[in-house]
Write a protein that holds these residues in place. Sequence first.
Motif, mmCIF file in Angstrom:
data_model
loop_
_atom_site.group_PDB
_atom_site.id
_atom_site.type_symbol
_atom_site.label_atom_id
_atom_site.label_comp_id
_atom_site.label_asym_id
_atom_site.label_seq_id
_atom_site.Cartn_x
_atom_site.Cartn_y
_atom_site.Cartn_z
ATOM 1 N N GLY A 1 0.776 -1.230 0.000
ATOM 2 C CA GLY A 1 0.000 0.000 0.000
ATOM 3 C C GLY A 1 0.800 1.269 0.000
ATOM 4 O O GLY A 1 0.253 2.361 0.104
ATOM 5 N N TYR A 2 2.109 1.155 -0.149
ATOM 6 C CA TYR A 2 2.957 2.343 -0.132
ATOM 7 C C TYR A 2 3.189 2.781 -1.567
ATOM 8 O O TYR A 2 3.808 2.065 -2.336
ATOM 9 N N THR A 3 2.739 3.952 -1.911
ATOM 10 C CA THR A 3 2.771 4.368 -3.308
ATOM 11 C C THR A 3 4.091 5.003 -3.718
ATOM 12 O O THR A 3 4.440 4.992 -4.887
ATOM 13 N N SER A 4 4.810 5.556 -2.768
ATOM 14 C CA SER A 4 6.083 6.194 -3.100
ATOM 15 C C SER A 4 7.174 5.148 -3.258
ATOM 16 O O SER A 4 7.178 4.129 -2.575
ATOM 17 N N LYS A 5 8.110 5.411 -4.165
ATOM 18 C CA LYS A 5 9.227 4.487 -4.354
ATOM 19 C C LYS A 5 10.336 4.729 -3.338
ATOM 20 O O LYS A 5 11.256 3.936 -3.222
ATOM 21 N N THR A 6 10.242 5.854 -2.650
ATOM 22 C CA THR A 6 11.272 6.199 -1.662
ATOM 23 C C THR A 6 10.737 5.975 -0.262
ATOM 24 O O THR A 6 9.786 6.633 0.154
ATOM 25 N N TYR A 7 11.322 5.048 0.424
ATOM 26 C CA TYR A 7 10.943 4.821 1.807
ATOM 27 C C TYR A 7 12.105 4.143 2.503
ATOM 28 O O TYR A 7 12.971 3.553 1.872
ATOM 29 N N CYS A 8 12.095 4.260 3.781
ATOM 30 C CA CYS A 8 13.147 3.674 4.590
ATOM 31 C C CYS A 8 12.487 2.890 5.718
ATOM 32 O O CYS A 8 11.377 3.225 6.142
ATOM 33 N N MET A 9 13.158 1.877 6.183
ATOM 34 C CA MET A 9 12.508 0.993 7.137
ATOM 35 C C MET A 9 13.430 0.653 8.300
ATOM 36 O O MET A 9 14.635 0.881 8.242
ATOM 37 N N GLY A 10 12.814 0.105 9.322
ATOM 38 C CA GLY A 10 13.595 -0.270 10.494
ATOM 39 C C GLY A 10 12.900 -1.342 11.299
ATOM 40 O O GLY A 10 11.719 -1.630 11.096
ATOM 41 N N TRP A 11 13.665 -1.918 12.192
ATOM 42 C CA TRP A 11 13.151 -2.895 13.147
ATOM 43 C C TRP A 11 13.311 -2.339 14.559
ATOM 44 O O TRP A 11 14.363 -1.783 14.902
ATOM 45 N N PHE A 12 12.279 -2.545 15.347
ATOM 46 C CA PHE A 12 12.270 -2.105 16.728
ATOM 47 C C PHE A 12 11.806 -3.258 17.595
ATOM 48 O O PHE A 12 11.207 -4.217 17.093
ATOM 49 N N ARG A 13 12.068 -3.166 18.880
ATOM 50 C CA ARG A 13 11.587 -4.202 19.783
ATOM 51 C C ARG A 13 11.163 -3.575 21.098
ATOM 52 O O ARG A 13 11.625 -2.505 21.481
ATOM 53 N N GLN A 14 10.290 -4.315 21.757
ATOM 54 C CA GLN A 14 9.795 -3.852 23.052
ATOM 55 C C GLN A 14 9.668 -5.033 23.990
ATOM 56 O O GLN A 14 8.911 -5.973 23.705
ATOM 57 N N GLU B 1 18.354 2.461 4.909
ATOM 58 C CA GLU B 1 17.929 3.530 4.024
ATOM 59 C C GLU B 1 17.629 2.978 2.641
ATOM 60 O O GLU B 1 17.907 1.818 2.347
ATOM 61 N N SER B 2 17.077 3.832 1.788
ATOM 62 C CA SER B 2 16.722 3.401 0.439
ATOM 63 C C SER B 2 17.955 3.030 -0.386
ATOM 64 O O SER B 2 17.855 2.244 -1.333
ATOM 65 N N ASP B 3 19.111 3.566 -0.016
ATOM 66 C CA ASP B 3 20.337 3.237 -0.756
ATOM 67 C C ASP B 3 21.057 2.031 -0.158
ATOM 68 O O ASP B 3 22.140 1.679 -0.600
ATOM 69 N N GLY B 4 20.448 1.418 0.868
ATOM 70 C CA GLY B 4 21.048 0.243 1.479
ATOM 71 C C GLY B 4 21.912 0.512 2.687
ATOM 72 O O GLY B 4 22.369 -0.429 3.338
ATOM 73 N N GLY C 1 11.339 -10.099 23.136
ATOM 74 C CA GLY C 1 10.384 -9.013 23.111
ATOM 75 C C GLY C 1 9.519 -9.104 21.872
ATOM 76 O O GLY C 1 9.632 -10.051 21.097
ATOM 77 N N VAL C 2 8.683 -8.113 21.714
ATOM 78 C CA VAL C 2 7.884 -8.014 20.495
ATOM 79 C C VAL C 2 8.675 -7.167 19.504
ATOM 80 O O VAL C 2 9.105 -6.055 19.825
ATOM 81 N N TYR C 3 8.862 -7.705 18.329
ATOM 82 C CA TYR C 3 9.613 -7.012 17.285
ATOM 83 C C TYR C 3 8.644 -6.393 16.286
ATOM 84 O O TYR C 3 7.733 -7.072 15.792
ATOM 85 N N TYR C 4 8.878 -5.134 16.009
ATOM 86 C CA TYR C 4 8.035 -4.382 15.083
ATOM 87 C C TYR C 4 8.871 -3.900 13.898
ATOM 88 O O TYR C 4 10.005 -3.474 14.074
ATOM 89 N N CYS C 5 8.282 -3.931 12.729
ATOM 90 C CA CYS C 5 8.922 -3.238 11.620
ATOM 91 C C CYS C 5 8.174 -1.925 11.398
ATOM 92 O O CYS C 5 7.001 -1.786 11.756
ATOM 93 N N ALA C 6 8.885 -0.977 10.836
ATOM 94 C CA ALA C 6 8.331 0.353 10.652
ATOM 95 C C ALA C 6 8.873 0.953 9.366
ATOM 96 O O ALA C 6 9.946 0.564 8.890
ATOM 97 N N ALA C 7 8.132 1.906 8.827
ATOM 98 C CA ALA C 7 8.551 2.568 7.595
ATOM 99 C C ALA C 7 8.367 4.077 7.742
ATOM 100 O O ALA C 7 7.519 4.539 8.504
ATOM 101 N N ARG C 8 9.177 4.820 7.019
ATOM 102 C CA ARG C 8 9.062 6.274 7.039
ATOM 103 C C ARG C 8 9.319 6.817 5.646
ATOM 104 O O ARG C 8 10.057 6.223 4.868
ATOM 105 N N ALA C 9 8.716 7.934 5.363
ATOM 106 C CA ALA C 9 8.830 8.516 4.029
ATOM 107 C C ALA C 9 10.007 9.467 3.912
ATOM 108 O O ALA C 9 10.587 9.613 2.844
ATOM 109 N N LEU C 10 10.348 10.133 5.016
ATOM 110 C CA LEU C 10 11.426 11.114 4.986
ATOM 111 C C LEU C 10 12.740 10.390 5.263
ATOM 112 O O LEU C 10 13.060 10.082 6.408
ATOM 113 N N CYS C 11 13.484 10.126 4.215
ATOM 114 C CA CYS C 11 14.722 9.367 4.356
ATOM 115 C C CYS C 11 15.921 10.303 4.390
ATOM 116 O O CYS C 11 15.822 11.469 4.046
ATOM 117 N N GLY C 12 17.017 9.769 4.785
ATOM 118 C CA GLY C 12 18.253 10.553 4.839
ATOM 119 C C GLY C 12 19.344 9.660 5.365
ATOM 120 O O GLY C 12 19.962 8.909 4.629
#
Length: 123
Positions: free
Chosen positions: A26-39, A52-55, A91-102
């Motif tokens: 469902g993500y329409t932009s080709k630019t996104y960055c992701m991460g893993w978190f845990r709690q 990041e989008s460049d790896g 813990g519980v591991y979550y993945c997440a995405a964001r549009a503003l990369c850098g």
Amino acid sequence: HVQLVESGGGSVQTGGSLTLSCALSGYTSKTYCMGWFRQAPGRGREGVAAIESDGTTSLADSVKGRFTISQDKAKNILNLQMINLKPEDAGVYYCAARALCGLPTLNVYAYNYWGQGTQVTVS
């Protein structure tokens, strides 16, 4: 709408390995960055790994040398390979995405979209 679905959690013994996956849709932009978190129970959510989008990647000090983050952008899949697991990795591991990369960031507040989480137990 954007959806993140984690899989691959489970129970392992200390020293064991697991690979988590996260499918992004469902993500329409080709630019996104992701991460893993845990709690862990009674603790706040903490960043584990980001890409990041460049790896370019970033790993929390506690998992360096043991965890590897990777992504298959063609399939919109994010992976987290975990080896030599310790009880404190549970813990519980979550993945997440964001549009503003850098630069890759482990800051929870930088991410816009979150999955429901997958449980990792280490005994």
